[in-house]
Structure formats: structure tokens, C-alpha cells
Design a protein around this motif. Structure first.
Motif, PDB file in Angstrom:
ATOM      1  N   ASN A   1     -42.139 -86.504  14.379  1.00  0.00           N
ATOM      2  CA  ASN A   1     -43.440 -85.894  14.134  1.00  0.00           C
ATOM      3  C   ASN A   1     -44.133 -86.572  12.955  1.00  0.00           C
ATOM      4  O   ASN A   1     -45.322 -86.902  13.029  1.00  0.00           O
ATOM      5  CB  ASN A   1     -43.275 -84.392  13.875  1.00  0.00           C
TER       6      ASN A   1
ATOM      7  N   ARG B   1     -45.436 -90.001  13.957  1.00  0.00           N
ATOM      8  CA  ARG B   1     -46.644 -89.908  14.782  1.00  0.00           C
ATOM      9  C   ARG B   1     -47.859 -89.517  13.948  1.00  0.00           C
ATOM     10  O   ARG B   1     -48.942 -90.054  14.128  1.00  0.00           O
ATOM     11  CB  ARG B   1     -46.454 -88.903  15.922  1.00  0.00           C
TER      12      ARG B   1
ATOM     13  N   TYR C   1     -47.110 -95.403  18.946  1.00  0.00           N
ATOM     14  CA  TYR C   1     -47.557 -94.016  18.806  1.00  0.00           C
ATOM     15  C   TYR C   1     -47.304 -93.228  20.102  1.00  0.00           C
ATOM     16  O   TYR C   1     -46.778 -92.111  20.073  1.00  0.00           O
ATOM     17  CB  TYR C   1     -49.048 -94.012  18.442  1.00  0.00           C
TER      18      TYR C   1
ATOM     19  N   GLY D   1     -44.475 -90.301  20.885  1.00  0.00           N
ATOM     20  CA  GLY D   1     -44.886 -89.016  21.448  1.00  0.00           C
ATOM     21  C   GLY D   1     -44.032 -88.616  22.641  1.00  0.00           C
ATOM     22  O   GLY D   1     -43.648 -87.447  22.781  1.00  0.00           O
TER      23      GLY D   1
ATOM     24  N   GLN E   1     -40.628 -87.650  21.312  1.00  0.00           N
ATOM     25  CA  GLN E   1     -40.727 -86.350  20.667  1.00  0.00           C
ATOM     26  C   GLN E   1     -40.792 -85.226  21.705  1.00  0.00           C
ATOM     27  O   GLN E   1     -40.096 -84.223  21.587  1.00  0.00           O
ATOM     28  CB  GLN E   1     -41.953 -86.315  19.763  1.00  0.00           C
ATOM     29  N   GLU E   2     -41.600 -85.414  22.719  1.00  0.00           N
ATOM     30  CA  GLU E   2     -41.733 -84.393  23.760  1.00  0.00           C
ATOM     31  C   GLU E   2     -40.408 -84.161  24.480  1.00  0.00           C
ATOM     32  O   GLU E   2     -40.018 -83.010  24.719  1.00  0.00           O
ATOM     33  CB  GLU E   2     -42.803 -84.821  24.770  1.00  0.00           C
TER      34      GLU E   2
END
Length: 193
Positions: free
Chosen positions: A141, A144, A177, A181, A184-185
């Protein structure tokens, strides 16, 4: 499993990473630690009670990425709110910086142990405990947020980011980036009950 975290039995998460991905993640985590800075850690023989009441900065950072990582707790609509935000920052920012550094360090250490195990194999499967997974989630997080701030990404830029021409100098960081993401998801999905 390639490129997506998956749940491990008993908790935690695993993801297959190739050597390039390992190198990129490690480099970004080290850069994040450098951006956050060393912090004002109390000496080991320091009074623990004094360390508990140690004061941090009272003004927001001037760097936009750091300002995004360490935002004001309250709006700046009034003198009273600015004073409250200053006090809140003074007593919380050092701990927040330490946690963000610790999360990034968990990433670096996991990748270092992984790259040592997988030397010459082209990649490996990273397996994280539940605590390491939460640290990774925090670090992903923060990465990002930092990259998004540097790229000046807005909420409505989603489709445009995917359509950048290869000649755009931002393209490599935009790809990082977007990849972060997706990682992270998928990690969030593994941590959901």
C-alpha cells in the motif's frame, strides 16, 4: 499462482515471483525505507517511559509522497484543527514511520531469503506467515501511494494508465504501480475470512 497471492493452509499467503519481480520489489522497498528515513529511534539503554513520550515532528512533510504517507489527521479549516493535527502528528508520526519502515524491512528480508534459496533457478515461491502477510500488505500500500503520488495519479486515471504509449517516460513506473495494485488486491483476498 504466478503473479497472484494464494492462501496457505493455516493462514498466510504464497506467490510465485521470478528473479526480475524479486529484484523490482526489493529495490522499491529499499527506496521506500530511504524515503521514510531512519527515524529517531531511542537508544537501547534509553528510559522506556521517556521513549513513550518522545515527540516527533509537528509540521507535515514538504515532500508530496511523504505528505501522502503521513497525512494530517484533521483538515486545515481552522486554527484549532491545525493545532490538533500538529499535536496528533507530534505524538504519532514517529511510531507510524517506524511501522512503515518495519513493514518494508519484512519485504526486503523475505525477498533476500527467497533470492538466496532460488539463486540460479529463475524464481521461487514466496511463502508468508499471517503476520508477514499483513506487513507486506502495508508495504505494498505504501509503495502504491508513493508511486501514485510521484506519477500524480488521480482516481479517474484508471483506463488512461493502461493505454499509455510505450514512448511515455512514465510507462515503467505506471506498469509497476498497476502490478503492485494487482499484488495488493490478491493479498487482500487471501487475508479475507
Amino acid at each position: 499462482m504466478a503473479g497472484r497471492f494464494e492462501t496457505l493452509p493455516g493462514g498466510g499467503a504464497a506467490v510465485a515471483l521470478d528473479d526480475v519481480e524479486i529484484s523490482i520489489l526489493r529495490s522499491l522497498a529499499v527506496q521506500l525505507m530511504e524515503l521514510i528515513g531512519p527515524g529517531d529511534e531511542p537508544a537501547e539503554d534509553a528510559d522506556p517511559l521517556a521513549a513513550l513520550f518522545a515527540e516527533g515532528p509537528s509540521k507535515p512533510p514538504s515532500d508530496p509522497a511523504l505528505k501522502r504517507l503521513f497525512p494530517d489527521a484533521y483538515g486545515d479549516d481552522s486554527e484549532e484543527l491545525r493545532a490538533a493535527a500538529s499535536d496528533f502528528r507530534r505524538y504519532t508520526e514517529n511510531d507510524l514511520r517506524a511501522r512503515k519502515r518495519d513493514d518494508a524491512l519484512v519485504v526486503v528480508r523475505a525477498l533476500d531469503s527467497l533470492s538466496a534459496e532460488a539463486a540460479g533457478e529463475g524464481g521461487a515461491v514466496l511463502k508468508l506467515t499471517p503476520d508477514e502477510s499483513r506487513a507486506w500488505l502495508g508495504a505494498l500500500n505504501d509503495l502504491r501511494l508513493t508511486i501514485g503520488t510521484r506519477l500524480d495519479v488521480k482516481d479517474d486515471d484508471g483506463e488512461q494508465l493502461y493505454r499509455l504509449p510505450d514512448s511515455d517516460p512514465r510507462k515503467p513506473m505506471v506498469m509497476a504501480y498497476l502490478w503492485l495494485g494487482a499484488l495488493q488486491e490478491s493479498l487482500v483476498e487471501t487475508l479475507m475470512p
